[in-house]
Design a protein around this motif. Structure first.
Motif, PDB file in Angstrom:
ATOM      1  N   THR A 169       0.886  -1.098  -0.004  1.00 19.96           N
ATOM      2  CA  THR A 169      -0.110  -0.006   0.115  1.00 19.96           C
ATOM      3  C   THR A 169       0.814   1.222  -0.029  1.00 19.96           C
ATOM      4  O   THR A 169       1.683   1.239   1.036  1.00 19.96           O
ATOM      5  CB  THR A 169      -0.923  -0.064   1.320  1.00 19.96           C
ATOM      6  N   ASN A 170       0.490   2.031  -0.849  1.00 21.87           N
ATOM      7  CA  ASN A 170       1.360   3.247  -1.161  1.00 21.87           C
ATOM      8  C   ASN A 170       0.555   4.410  -0.255  1.00 21.87           C
ATOM      9  O   ASN A 170      -0.807   4.353  -0.565  1.00 21.87           O
ATOM     10  CB  ASN A 170       1.540   3.815  -2.565  1.00 21.87           C
ATOM     11  N   THR A 171       1.012   5.231   0.341  1.00 23.11           N
ATOM     12  CA  THR A 171       0.313   6.244   1.089  1.00 23.11           C
ATOM     13  C   THR A 171       0.678   7.650   0.864  1.00 23.11           C
ATOM     14  O   THR A 171       1.662   7.865   0.295  1.00 23.11           O
ATOM     15  CB  THR A 171       0.558   6.301   2.609  1.00 23.11           C
ATOM     16  N   SER A 172      -0.257   8.535   0.803  1.00 24.20           N
ATOM     17  CA  SER A 172      -0.130  10.019   0.413  1.00 24.20           C
ATOM     18  C   SER A 172       0.959  10.648   1.402  1.00 24.20           C
ATOM     19  O   SER A 172       0.629  10.472   2.929  1.00 24.20           O
ATOM     20  CB  SER A 172      -1.372  10.798   0.706  1.00 24.20           C
ATOM     21  N   PRO A 173       1.956  11.536   0.885  1.00 27.70           N
ATOM     22  CA  PRO A 173       2.691  12.101   1.824  1.00 27.70           C
ATOM     23  C   PRO A 173       2.186  13.544   2.577  1.00 27.70           C
ATOM     24  O   PRO A 173       2.602  13.908   3.558  1.00 27.70           O
ATOM     25  CB  PRO A 173       4.067  12.608   0.908  1.00 27.70           C
ATOM     26  N   VAL A 174       0.933  13.776   1.889  1.00 27.93           N
ATOM     27  CA  VAL A 174       0.188  15.138   2.226  1.00 27.93           C
ATOM     28  C   VAL A 174      -0.643  14.495   3.607  1.00 27.93           C
ATOM     29  O   VAL A 174      -0.497  15.346   4.479  1.00 27.93           O
ATOM     30  CB  VAL A 174      -0.681  15.521   0.876  1.00 27.93           C
ATOM     31  N   ASN A 175      -1.326  13.505   3.652  1.00 24.25           N
ATOM     32  CA  ASN A 175      -2.165  13.326   4.580  1.00 24.25           C
ATOM     33  C   ASN A 175      -2.077  11.837   5.113  1.00 24.25           C
ATOM     34  O   ASN A 175      -2.849  11.643   6.204  1.00 24.25           O
ATOM     35  CB  ASN A 175      -3.725  13.500   4.540  1.00 24.25           C
ATOM     36  N   GLY A 176      -1.062  11.107   4.887  1.00 24.16           N
ATOM     37  CA  GLY A 176      -0.894   9.613   5.441  1.00 24.16           C
ATOM     38  C   GLY A 176      -1.981   8.644   4.963  1.00 24.16           C
ATOM     39  O   GLY A 176      -1.842   7.702   5.491  1.00 24.16           O
ATOM     40  N   GLN A 177      -2.838   8.998   4.070  1.00 21.59           N
ATOM     41  CA  GLN A 177      -4.145   8.053   3.849  1.00 21.59           C
ATOM     42  C   GLN A 177      -3.500   7.215   2.698  1.00 21.59           C
ATOM     43  O   GLN A 177      -2.482   7.628   1.813  1.00 21.59           O
ATOM     44  CB  GLN A 177      -5.354   8.766   3.442  1.00 21.59           C
ATOM     45  N   PRO A 178      -4.085   6.135   2.722  1.00 18.25           N
ATOM     46  CA  PRO A 178      -3.835   5.017   1.372  1.00 18.25           C
ATOM     47  C   PRO A 178      -4.152   5.760   0.135  1.00 18.25           C
ATOM     48  O   PRO A 178      -5.089   6.231  -0.036  1.00 18.25           O
ATOM     49  CB  PRO A 178      -4.564   3.698   1.849  1.00 18.25           C
ATOM     50  N   ILE A 179      -3.139   5.542  -0.821  1.00 15.24           N
ATOM     51  CA  ILE A 179      -3.600   5.870  -2.271  1.00 15.24           C
ATOM     52  C   ILE A 179      -3.959   4.614  -2.875  1.00 15.24           C
ATOM     53  O   ILE A 179      -5.276   4.567  -3.657  1.00 15.24           O
ATOM     54  CB  ILE A 179      -2.255   6.390  -2.861  1.00 15.24           C
ATOM     55  N   ALA A 180      -3.369   3.546  -3.182  1.00 15.95           N
ATOM     56  CA  ALA A 180      -3.762   2.341  -3.779  1.00 15.95           C
ATOM     57  C   ALA A 180      -2.768   1.352  -3.505  1.00 15.95           C
ATOM     58  O   ALA A 180      -1.721   1.568  -2.754  1.00 15.95           O
ATOM     59  CB  ALA A 180      -3.729   2.583  -5.169  1.00 15.95           C
ATOM     60  N   GLU A 181      -2.855   0.076  -3.958  1.00 13.88           N
ATOM     61  CA  GLU A 181      -1.999  -0.987  -3.688  1.00 13.88           C
ATOM     62  C   GLU A 181      -1.244  -1.111  -4.829  1.00 13.88           C
ATOM     63  O   GLU A 181      -1.987  -1.361  -6.231  1.00 13.88           O
ATOM     64  CB  GLU A 181      -2.970  -2.262  -3.155  1.00 13.88           C
ATOM     65  N   PHE A 182      -0.242  -1.423  -5.064  1.00 15.45           N
ATOM     66  CA  PHE A 182       0.766  -1.460  -6.056  1.00 15.45           C
ATOM     67  C   PHE A 182       1.616  -3.037  -5.684  1.00 15.45           C
ATOM     68  O   PHE A 182       1.669  -3.253  -4.882  1.00 15.45           O
ATOM     69  CB  PHE A 182       1.708  -0.338  -6.043  1.00 15.45           C
ATOM     70  N   PRO A 183       1.762  -3.471  -7.150  1.00 13.70           N
ATOM     71  CA  PRO A 183       2.638  -4.834  -7.300  1.00 13.70           C
ATOM     72  C   PRO A 183       3.847  -4.835  -6.251  1.00 13.70           C
ATOM     73  O   PRO A 183       4.601  -4.115  -6.584  1.00 13.70           O
ATOM     74  CB  PRO A 183       2.843  -5.180  -8.463  1.00 13.70           C
ATOM     75  N   ARG A 184       4.139  -5.865  -5.556  1.00 13.43           N
ATOM     76  CA  ARG A 184       5.364  -6.078  -5.144  1.00 13.43           C
ATOM     77  C   ARG A 184       6.291  -7.248  -6.090  1.00 13.43           C
ATOM     78  O   ARG A 184       6.131  -8.395  -5.612  1.00 13.43           O
ATOM     79  CB  ARG A 184       5.468  -6.364  -3.539  1.00 13.43           C
ATOM     80  N   SER A 185       6.559  -6.528  -7.101  1.00 11.58           N
ATOM     81  CA  SER A 185       7.135  -7.607  -8.103  1.00 11.58           C
ATOM     82  C   SER A 185       8.364  -7.947  -7.772  1.00 11.58           C
ATOM     83  O   SER A 185       9.311  -7.580  -6.764  1.00 11.58           O
ATOM     84  CB  SER A 185       7.461  -6.751  -9.232  1.00 11.58           C
ATOM     85  N   THR A 186       8.656  -9.334  -8.342  1.00 10.85           N
ATOM     86  CA  THR A 186       9.887 -10.031  -8.138  1.00 10.85           C
ATOM     87  C   THR A 186      10.478 -10.444  -9.447  1.00 10.85           C
ATOM     88  O   THR A 186      10.039  -9.894 -10.432  1.00 10.85           O
ATOM     89  CB  THR A 186       9.347 -11.521  -7.299  1.00 10.85           C
ATOM     90  N   ALA A 187      11.481 -11.159  -9.464  1.00  8.19           N
ATOM     91  CA  ALA A 187      12.443 -11.445 -10.508  1.00  8.19           C
ATOM     92  C   ALA A 187      11.531 -12.127 -11.579  1.00  8.19           C
ATOM     93  O   ALA A 187      11.676 -11.865 -12.795  1.00  8.19           O
ATOM     94  CB  ALA A 187      13.518 -12.550 -10.097  1.00  8.19           C
ATOM     95  N   GLU A 188      10.520 -12.959 -11.017  1.00  9.95           N
ATOM     96  CA  GLU A 188       9.528 -13.750 -12.017  1.00  9.95           C
ATOM     97  C   GLU A 188       8.798 -12.620 -13.029  1.00  9.95           C
ATOM     98  O   GLU A 188       8.414 -12.618 -13.941  1.00  9.95           O
ATOM     99  CB  GLU A 188       8.651 -14.563 -11.460  1.00  9.95           C
ATOM    100  N   ASP A 189       8.443 -11.525 -12.267  1.00  8.93           N
ATOM    101  CA  ASP A 189       7.834 -10.571 -12.850  1.00  8.93           C
ATOM    102  C   ASP A 189       8.373  -9.593 -13.953  1.00  8.93           C
ATOM    103  O   ASP A 189       8.164  -9.465 -15.132  1.00  8.93           O
ATOM    104  CB  ASP A 189       7.196  -9.416 -11.922  1.00  8.93           C
ATOM    105  N   ILE A 190       9.584  -9.702 -13.457  1.00  8.95           N
ATOM    106  CA  ILE A 190      10.716  -8.905 -14.481  1.00  8.95           C
ATOM    107  C   ILE A 190      11.006  -9.798 -15.400  1.00  8.95           C
ATOM    108  O   ILE A 190      11.066  -9.301 -16.946  1.00  8.95           O
ATOM    109  CB  ILE A 190      12.125  -8.572 -13.650  1.00  8.95           C
ATOM    110  N   ASP A 191      11.094 -11.084 -15.227  1.00  7.20           N
ATOM    111  CA  ASP A 191      11.234 -11.915 -16.663  1.00  7.20           C
ATOM    112  C   ASP A 191       9.984 -12.092 -17.471  1.00  7.20           C
ATOM    113  O   ASP A 191      10.210 -11.959 -18.565  1.00  7.20           O
ATOM    114  CB  ASP A 191      11.389 -13.346 -16.066  1.00  7.20           C
ATOM    115  N   LYS A 192       9.043 -11.970 -17.009  1.00  7.25           N
ATOM    116  CA  LYS A 192       7.547 -11.914 -17.755  1.00  7.25           C
ATOM    117  C   LYS A 192       7.609 -10.415 -18.731  1.00  7.25           C
ATOM    118  O   LYS A 192       7.534 -10.655 -19.914  1.00  7.25           O
ATOM    119  CB  LYS A 192       6.371 -11.738 -16.995  1.00  7.25           C
TER     120      LYS A 192
END
Length: 84
Positions: free
Chosen positions: A37-60
């Protein structure tokens, strides 16, 4: 001028709750299914969930890039500029 926070009334920007990796022209879930979860530096509220990519994602992503290389290389500069 103050802008409305994304996702609130009058906002010019909105976010989906979760994103994937953009591979092969579409958003795809990370191979291991992990997100952060990435949070806003302005208010600390969640922005959205983003992939925690790994080597397998990079290979794809690399496989998709290599598969597209010949067609992209044959695309005119003008057509590429329209895509980008």
């Amino acid at each position: 001028m103050r802008y409305a926070h994304p996702g609130t009334e009058g906002a010019i920007v909105s976010f989906k709750s979760q994103y994937g990796n953009y591979i092969g022209g579409e958003f795809v879930a990370p191979v291991k299914g992990q997100y952060f979860t990435n949070t806003s530096p302005v208010n600390g509220q969640p922005i959205a969930e983003f992939p925690r990519s790994t080597a397998e994602d990079i290979d794809k992503a690399l496989d998709a890039a290599h598969a597209a290389a010949d067609a992209w290389g044959a695309t005119s500069v003008q057509a590429r500029s329209l895509v980008l």
